[in-house]
Design a protein around this motif. Structure first.
Motif, PDB file in Angstrom:
ATOM      1  N   UNK A 130     -31.051-108.590  52.690  1.00 30.12           N
ATOM      2  CA  UNK A 130     -30.328-108.160  53.878  1.00 30.12           C
ATOM      3  C   UNK A 130     -30.090-106.661  53.877  1.00 30.12           C
ATOM      4  N   UNK A 131     -29.651-106.136  55.017  1.00 30.82           N
ATOM      5  CA  UNK A 131     -29.431-104.700  55.173  1.00 30.82           C
ATOM      6  C   UNK A 131     -27.985-104.375  55.533  1.00 30.82           C
ATOM      7  N   UNK A 132     -27.397-105.123  56.471  1.00 27.53           N
ATOM      8  CA  UNK A 132     -26.019-104.857  56.861  1.00 27.53           C
ATOM      9  C   UNK A 132     -25.073-105.347  55.778  1.00 27.53           C
ATOM     10  N   UNK A 133     -24.072-104.518  55.468  1.00 26.19           N
ATOM     11  CA  UNK A 133     -23.192-104.805  54.347  1.00 26.19           C
ATOM     12  C   UNK A 133     -22.538-106.173  54.458  1.00 26.19           C
ATOM     13  N   UNK A 134     -22.131-106.560  55.644  1.00 23.45           N
ATOM     14  CA  UNK A 134     -21.419-107.826  55.792  1.00 23.45           C
ATOM     15  C   UNK A 134     -22.363-109.023  55.873  1.00 23.45           C
ATOM     16  N   UNK A 135     -23.681-108.780  55.773  1.00 17.55           N
ATOM     17  CA  UNK A 135     -24.641-109.872  55.827  1.00 17.55           C
ATOM     18  C   UNK A 135     -25.456-110.008  54.543  1.00 17.55           C
ATOM     19  N   UNK A 136     -25.125-109.238  53.519  1.00 18.32           N
ATOM     20  CA  UNK A 136     -25.890-109.271  52.273  1.00 18.32           C
ATOM     21  C   UNK A 136     -25.695-110.600  51.549  1.00 18.32           C
ATOM     22  N   UNK A 137     -26.784-111.116  51.001  1.00 24.49           N
ATOM     23  CA  UNK A 137     -26.718-112.332  50.197  1.00 24.49           C
ATOM     24  C   UNK A 137     -27.451-112.093  48.883  1.00 24.49           C
TER      25      UNK A 137
END
Length: 258
Positions: free
Chosen positions: A19-26
């Motif tokens: 992922x790229x967006x901080x709140x979507x990282x897994x």
């Protein structure tokens, strides 16, 4: 690939960041350890639900000083002709979000943003053309320094080796060309340091050739490559963030040592 080390429900593991967006990282949890052949398990967990740890636990941290000319000059030092190495102990290492504990024996603690190289395999006397083969990846570092103690004691063991003086993280980036990337540091959101790795006096190849002539490097060992100009004081309560292009941001808060 971005490789992180993390804890969840009392267990510690490595995972590949997606992922790229901080709140979507897994994190895709790794089977085994990343310094050998490994597989992704397919078991994924959001980064927001884990605690990120120091991305590696190095046997040793080898740091190189005065590797940017302007930094050497800002402290009144000569630019060294050869790489100038010192050590930070493994007990100095902390991870992203961990507290930097202001040492009780100092009244002038400085930040130093640095690109850190993570060694990927056991090696000694590495020839220049093989340096890239022994590198696992790169991460952000902050060479926290008790500047008054460094000046007073002349040698740097206490000034640069105290507990929490080596923040590393937030993860290791294995796919990075480190030749010319931006390094910047902010304190409470205000920029203090800004430089590029192309300004290094001695290249990453120079540093690894130099230190591996003297000692064996082990998987997970960390090489700190020097800091650009702009170092300065930190105070209790400050939030300090190191951002390196192509890697990410390492953030820590300064607290009074308990």
């Amino acid at each position: 690939m971005r490789i992180a080390r993390f804890s969840i429900d009392g267990n510690v593991a490595f995972g590949a960041i997606e992922g790229e967006k901080q709140d979507e990282l897994v994190l895709d949890i790794i089977k085994g350890i990343p310094f050998a052949d490994f597989e992704l398990s397919g078991t994924k967990v959001p980064v927001g639900k884990v605690r990120l740890l120091p991305p590696v636990l190095p046997n040793k941290v080898v740091a190189f000083g005065r590797n940017y000319a302007e930094h050497a000059r800002e402290l009144g030092n000569e630019v060294p002709d050869a790489p100038f190495a010192f050590f930070k102990p493994s007990t100095s290492v902390i991870g992203p979000g961990d507290d930097i504990q202001y040492p009780s024996f100092s009244e002038e603690v400085h930040h130093e943003a640095e690109l850190a190289v993570v060694i990927g395999r056991m090696c000694r006397e590495v020839p220049r053309e093989r340096v890239r083969d022994v590198i696992f990846g790169y991460t952000c570092a902050n060479d926290i320094t008790a500047r008054d103690v460094q000046k007073r004691e002349k040698q740097w063991a206490r000034a640069k080796g105290f507990d929490s003086s080596c923040p590393l993280g937030p993860w290791v980036e294995t796919d990075l060309d480190p030749a010319d990337v931006t390094i910047q540091l902010t304190v409470n959101g205000q920029q203090r340091q800004l430089g590029r790795t192309s300004e290094m006096i001695h290249s990453i190849e120079d540093l690894i050739v130099n230190i591996s002539e003297a000692m064996t490097l082990l998987p997970g060992d960390v090489i700190l490559t020097g800091t650009p100009a702009g170092v300065g004081p930190l105070n209790v309560g400050d939030e300090v963030a190191v951002t390196i292009e192509g890697i990410g941001t390492l953030t820590n808060k300064v607290v009074k040592r308990g």
